[in-house]
Scaffold this motif. Structure first.
Motif, PDB file in Angstrom:
ATOM      1  N   LEU A   1       0.704  -1.275   0.068  1.00  0.00           N
ATOM      2  CA  LEU A   1      -0.039   0.070  -0.153  1.00  0.00           C
ATOM      3  C   LEU A   1       0.812   1.283  -0.080  1.00  0.00           C
ATOM      4  N   SER A   2       1.994   1.227   0.926  1.00  0.00           N
ATOM      5  CA  SER A   2       2.761   2.464   0.823  1.00  0.00           C
ATOM      6  C   SER A   2       3.808   2.722  -0.216  1.00  0.00           C
ATOM      7  N   GLU A   3       3.811   1.516  -1.133  1.00  0.00           N
ATOM      8  CA  GLU A   3       4.613   1.559  -2.567  1.00  0.00           C
ATOM      9  C   GLU A   3       3.819   1.734  -3.547  1.00  0.00           C
ATOM     10  N   ASP A   4       2.675   0.991  -4.010  1.00  0.00           N
ATOM     11  CA  ASP A   4       1.873   0.944  -5.133  1.00  0.00           C
ATOM     12  C   ASP A   4       0.372   1.386  -4.846  1.00  0.00           C
ATOM     13  N   GLY A   5       0.015   1.443  -3.589  1.00  0.00           N
ATOM     14  CA  GLY A   5      -1.507   2.198  -3.183  1.00  0.00           C
ATOM     15  C   GLY A   5      -2.688   0.918  -3.533  1.00  0.00           C
ATOM     16  N   VAL A   6      -3.839   1.225  -3.549  1.00  0.00           N
ATOM     17  CA  VAL A   6      -4.880   0.475  -3.536  1.00  0.00           C
ATOM     18  C   VAL A   6      -5.744   0.762  -4.686  1.00  0.00           C
ATOM     19  N   PHE A   7      -6.267  -0.448  -5.341  1.00  0.00           N
ATOM     20  CA  PHE A   7      -7.244  -0.222  -6.770  1.00  0.00           C
ATOM     21  C   PHE A   7      -8.403  -1.040  -6.382  1.00  0.00           C
ATOM     22  N   ILE A   8      -9.528  -0.322  -6.394  1.00  0.00           N
ATOM     23  CA  ILE A   8     -11.041  -0.823  -6.024  1.00  0.00           C
ATOM     24  C   ILE A   8     -11.785  -0.951  -7.160  1.00  0.00           C
ATOM     25  N   ALA A   9     -12.343  -2.072  -7.453  1.00  0.00           N
ATOM     26  CA  ALA A   9     -13.398  -2.125  -8.521  1.00  0.00           C
ATOM     27  C   ALA A   9     -14.605  -2.693  -7.917  1.00  0.00           C
ATOM     28  N   VAL A  10     -15.725  -2.016  -8.090  1.00  0.00           N
ATOM     29  CA  VAL A  10     -17.196  -2.213  -7.430  1.00  0.00           C
ATOM     30  C   VAL A  10     -18.079  -2.497  -8.747  1.00  0.00           C
ATOM     31  N   VAL A  11     -18.769  -3.420  -8.549  1.00  0.00           N
ATOM     32  CA  VAL A  11     -19.543  -3.860  -9.574  1.00  0.00           C
ATOM     33  C   VAL A  11     -20.929  -4.535  -8.988  1.00  0.00           C
TER      34      VAL A  11
ATOM     35  N   THR B   1     -11.888   3.024  -8.207  1.00  0.00           N
ATOM     36  CA  THR B   1     -11.253   3.881  -7.609  1.00  0.00           C
ATOM     37  C   THR B   1      -9.934   3.575  -7.100  1.00  0.00           C
ATOM     38  N   SER B   2      -9.170   4.476  -7.143  1.00  0.00           N
ATOM     39  CA  SER B   2      -7.736   4.277  -6.906  1.00  0.00           C
ATOM     40  C   SER B   2      -7.054   5.440  -6.043  1.00  0.00           C
ATOM     41  N   ARG B   3      -6.297   4.771  -5.109  1.00  0.00           N
ATOM     42  CA  ARG B   3      -5.814   5.811  -3.970  1.00  0.00           C
ATOM     43  C   ARG B   3      -4.189   5.383  -4.101  1.00  0.00           C
ATOM     44  N   GLY B   4      -3.514   6.450  -4.240  1.00  0.00           N
ATOM     45  CA  GLY B   4      -1.940   5.945  -4.222  1.00  0.00           C
ATOM     46  C   GLY B   4      -1.374   5.135  -5.311  1.00  0.00           C
ATOM     47  N   PHE B   5      -2.096   4.854  -6.322  1.00  0.00           N
ATOM     48  CA  PHE B   5      -1.827   4.113  -7.359  1.00  0.00           C
ATOM     49  C   PHE B   5      -1.496   4.887  -8.767  1.00  0.00           C
ATOM     50  N   VAL B   6      -2.370   5.334  -9.231  1.00  0.00           N
ATOM     51  CA  VAL B   6      -2.029   6.499 -10.361  1.00  0.00           C
ATOM     52  C   VAL B   6      -3.101   7.613 -10.207  1.00  0.00           C
ATOM     53  N   TYR B   7      -2.632   8.733 -10.681  1.00  0.00           N
ATOM     54  CA  TYR B   7      -3.443  10.145 -10.592  1.00  0.00           C
ATOM     55  C   TYR B   7      -4.761   9.649 -11.688  1.00  0.00           C
TER      56      TYR B   7
ATOM     57  N   LYS C   1      -7.418  11.323 -12.780  1.00  0.00           N
ATOM     58  CA  LYS C   1      -7.861  12.570 -13.659  1.00  0.00           C
ATOM     59  C   LYS C   1      -7.191  12.424 -14.991  1.00  0.00           C
ATOM     60  N   THR C   2      -5.824  11.945 -14.877  1.00  0.00           N
ATOM     61  CA  THR C   2      -4.935  11.908 -15.996  1.00  0.00           C
ATOM     62  C   THR C   2      -4.793  10.329 -16.564  1.00  0.00           C
ATOM     63  N   SER C   3      -5.539   9.337 -15.941  1.00  0.00           N
ATOM     64  CA  SER C   3      -5.450   8.110 -16.071  1.00  0.00           C
ATOM     65  C   SER C   3      -6.765   7.517 -16.773  1.00  0.00           C
ATOM     66  N   GLY C   4      -7.644   8.522 -17.550  1.00  0.00           N
ATOM     67  CA  GLY C   4      -8.891   7.999 -17.937  1.00  0.00           C
ATOM     68  C   GLY C   4      -8.892   6.643 -18.628  1.00  0.00           C
ATOM     69  N   ASP C   5      -8.102   6.507 -19.752  1.00  0.00           N
ATOM     70  CA  ASP C   5      -8.001   5.368 -20.690  1.00  0.00           C
ATOM     71  C   ASP C   5      -7.894   4.229 -19.736  1.00  0.00           C
ATOM     72  N   LEU C   6      -6.858   4.306 -18.864  1.00  0.00           N
ATOM     73  CA  LEU C   6      -6.501   3.047 -17.983  1.00  0.00           C
ATOM     74  C   LEU C   6      -7.541   2.512 -17.109  1.00  0.00           C
ATOM     75  N   MET C   7      -8.224   3.458 -16.482  1.00  0.00           N
ATOM     76  CA  MET C   7      -9.687   3.261 -15.686  1.00  0.00           C
ATOM     77  C   MET C   7     -10.811   2.880 -16.541  1.00  0.00           C
ATOM     78  N   ALA C   8     -10.823   3.332 -17.931  1.00  0.00           N
ATOM     79  CA  ALA C   8     -11.922   2.553 -18.817  1.00  0.00           C
ATOM     80  C   ALA C   8     -11.577   1.164 -19.329  1.00  0.00           C
TER      81      ALA C   8
ATOM     82  N   PRO D   1      -0.655  -2.599  -7.295  1.00  0.00           N
ATOM     83  CA  PRO D   1      -1.267  -2.335  -6.110  1.00  0.00           C
ATOM     84  C   PRO D   1      -2.029  -3.329  -5.392  1.00  0.00           C
ATOM     85  N   VAL D   2      -2.690  -3.172  -4.171  1.00  0.00           N
ATOM     86  CA  VAL D   2      -3.625  -3.807  -3.639  1.00  0.00           C
ATOM     87  C   VAL D   2      -4.862  -3.975  -4.385  1.00  0.00           C
ATOM     88  N   ILE D   3      -5.369  -5.001  -4.821  1.00  0.00           N
ATOM     89  CA  ILE D   3      -6.693  -5.186  -5.556  1.00  0.00           C
ATOM     90  C   ILE D   3      -7.940  -5.565  -4.600  1.00  0.00           C
ATOM     91  N   LEU D   4      -8.906  -4.671  -4.732  1.00  0.00           N
ATOM     92  CA  LEU D   4     -10.053  -5.134  -3.792  1.00  0.00           C
ATOM     93  C   LEU D   4     -11.122  -5.189  -4.610  1.00  0.00           C
TER      94      LEU D   4
END
Length: 570
Positions: A458-468, A484-490, A492-499, A543-546
């Motif tokens: 979490l301190s190095e790569d953050g968390v990545f959450i997928a809710v469905v 949703t992501s915290r501490g992984f990527v920004y 607003k500038t990673s729209g394609d990755l999120m999509a 990242p930690v994936i939840l």
């Protein structure tokens, strides 16, 4: 012949956390009960204490805990120990006073009062051994070593010590007593190794006072002194130098105030001037050249508090131009990075910084010559270096060999090793499993390697959450995945990755819904694995994936819809 075992439960191949078991027949003598402060990889951990597993299995054998001095590395784990074991605690007046401060902060131990004050003349007879004590020189008054005398010879534990011919009353080593113990026969010497790597002689305390006094005399601004709260000797030197140079002393932190009050009450500290101490809240009422601010930090560790002062986050003092930060403690090698970082932050704040260790070889622990003098006075058959990392234990072993002690009579142990005296020989017989017990807030030992690994990720790569949200009966996705992501990527500038991640989650979930053998566990694991592979391919991070799966249940007799959440906790 007595059956003797020596088992280190802490304090070997590490800094601090001293705890050693001496077992004579069916009696266990616990020597010290310390803690250590965590290093950087123990994220979020407050302190580390010894593993009491072996003692739990043999609780009925414990006759008492014997403390060498009042520093955290010798008494810090006592509240946790006494919450499990109702046994007597032995120590000198100052040590017991500090132990009581440590214990009374634990509400569960409010009624515990099985403390016993001893001195260097005390001998305590048990069924299979006699325990006695000897004076040593350290940075706290009434520091002692411990002797467990058996019919096969004595087991001697030095505790923290050094030799200083200029030591003041209350800090002096009793050389005659050491010679007497040696003449009676010492089977094994458990010797302090914390400064064994240093080939130079440590300066005596009179030289250290001169250095403190010089800095107080020739400095015109405020002096912020960093010191360990339980280093009573250094605190006394600071008081004396401040009074000599017309300065007032303000104390910061609850720990230091309580310790100073206790030491003054017991006569172990004295104020050279009645009006020497002032409230930290009144420091603005005095000129800078008349002030000394004594900072000991939380739990007696001052470096983090200095960092807060430098960044103006300290609740009482902020560093400014003209200040001198004077570090009067000697940090261990493990703290070198923290010390360098702290110095840099102090300079950035406009202040100056000095450390006693910059100019003087100061330490409260034995140098090479001190270690060899202790061995020559005690004439041990066997030497067991303790209190230090491996290289320090190895240095102590080397100095023992220089005196002619055979290599096979010197044991560099690991935690849990059992040294057993059998048939007139001390041998490494076996071992017990001994780990670390991690203290995190109010949790004791409930943080393991998996939690620490997750914290590191979490301190190095953050968390990545997928809710469905799904409807399992209709085998369809009701609401598109939300990422949703915290501490992984920004985001607003990673729209394609999120999509693309959302599309991948939709595809994976739908495949599982179409499968006749639908399984919640398999669904979550499949989402996690697919995302992990995709994200690493695109970012080279893990990242930690939840995955959080929400289910809508349609009930025939009700028009209400109910969502059921299935996450990693299910």
């Amino acid at each position: 012949m007595s059956k003797i075992k020596i088992i280190p439960l802490g304090g070997v191949r590490e800094n601090a956390k001293n705890m050693y078991v001496v077992e004579v027949n069916d009696e266990i003598y616990v020597l010290d009960c310390g803690l250590k402060y965590p290093e950087n990889e123990l994220l979020g951990i407050d302190t580390v204490i010894p593993d009491f597993g072996y003692l739990r299995e043999n609780a009925n054998k414990i006759v008492g805990v014997f403390l060498t001095h009042g520093h955290a590395d010798a008494i810090g784990a006592l509240p946790y120990f006494l919450s499990e074991f109702d046994v007597p605690v032995f120590g000198t007046e100052m040590t017991i006073a500090l132990a009581k401060i440590s214990v009374r902060n634990d509400a569960k131990l409010a009624k515990f009062d099985d403390f016993h004050i001893i001195n260097d003349q005390t001998e305590i007879d048990f069924n299979h051994a006699t325990v006695s004590f000897f004076k040593t020189t350290h940075s706290i008054p009434e520091s002692i070593g411990i002797v467990v005398r058996t019919e096969s010879g004595s087991i001697v534990y030095t505790g923290d010590f050094k030799f200083d011919q200029t030591a003041a009353k209350g800090y002096q080593t009793d050389l005659a007593r050491l010679a007497e113990i040696g003449n009676r026969g010492v089977l094994a010497l458990m010797s302090d190794s914390a400064n064994a790597e240093n080939p130079k002689e440590t300066v005596n305390e009179s030289k250290i006072f001169e250095a403190i006094n010089d800095n107080f005399e020739y400095r015109h601004g405020r002096i912020i002194v960093a010191c360990v709260a339980s280093n009573i000797l250094r605190i006394q030197q600071i008081f004396d130098a401040a009074a000599k140079n017309g300065r007032k002393v303000a104390l910061t932190g609850h720990d230091i105030e309580e310790i100073v009050d206790t030491a003054l009450e017991l006569g172990k500290l004295h104020l050279p001037a009645d009006d020497l101490l002032i409230s930290i809240k009144k420091i603005d009422d005095y000129p800078d050249e008349e002030l000394v601010i004594l900072e000991t930090g939380r739990s007696g560790e001052p470096l983090k508090s200095l960092q807060k002062m430098a960044t103006k986050k300290h609740h009482e003092v902020s560093l400014r131009e003209g200040d001198l930060v004077f570090i009067t403690t000697t940090p261990s090698h493990a703290m070198e990075t923290t010390v360098a970082k702290t110095r840099d932050m102090i300079y950035r704040a406009g202040a100056d910084v000095k450390a006693i260790s910059d100019e003087l070889n100061s330490s409260g622990h034995a140098s090479r010559n001190d270690l060899q003098l202790m061995m020559n006075l005690l004439h041990p058959r066997y030497v067991v270096p303790v209190q230090g990392e491996y290289r320090l234990l190895a240095a102590n072993a080397e100095w023992a060999q220089e005196l002619g002690i055979p290599k096979d009579h010197i044991f560099i142990t690991s935690k849990g090793d059992i040294l057993e005296y059998d048939r007139d020989k001390l041998l490494l017989a076996s071992s017990v499993e001994v780990g670390n017990t991690l203290i995190d807030g109010s949790g004791v030992g409930d943080i393991g390697n998996i939690v620490l690994r997750d914290r590191k990720i979490l301190s190095e790569d953050g968390v990545f959450i997928a809710v469905v949200t799904i409807d399992r009966r209709k085998k369809k996705i009701v609401e598109a995945p939300k990422i949703t992501s915290r501490g992984f990527v920004y985001v607003k500038t990673s729209g394609d990755l999120m999509a693309e991640s959302a599309e991948l989650v939709s595809k994976t979930v739908q495949q599982n819904l179409d499968n006749k053998e639908f399984d919640w566990g398999h669904l979550k694991q499949d989402v996690r694995e697919q995302l992990n592979h995709f994200l690493y391919e695109n970012t080279k991070r893990h990242p930690v994936i939840l995955p959080v799966i929400m289910e809508i249940n349609q009930h025939r007799h009700f028009n209400k819809k109910k969502k059921k959440s299935v996450s990693d906790e299910d």
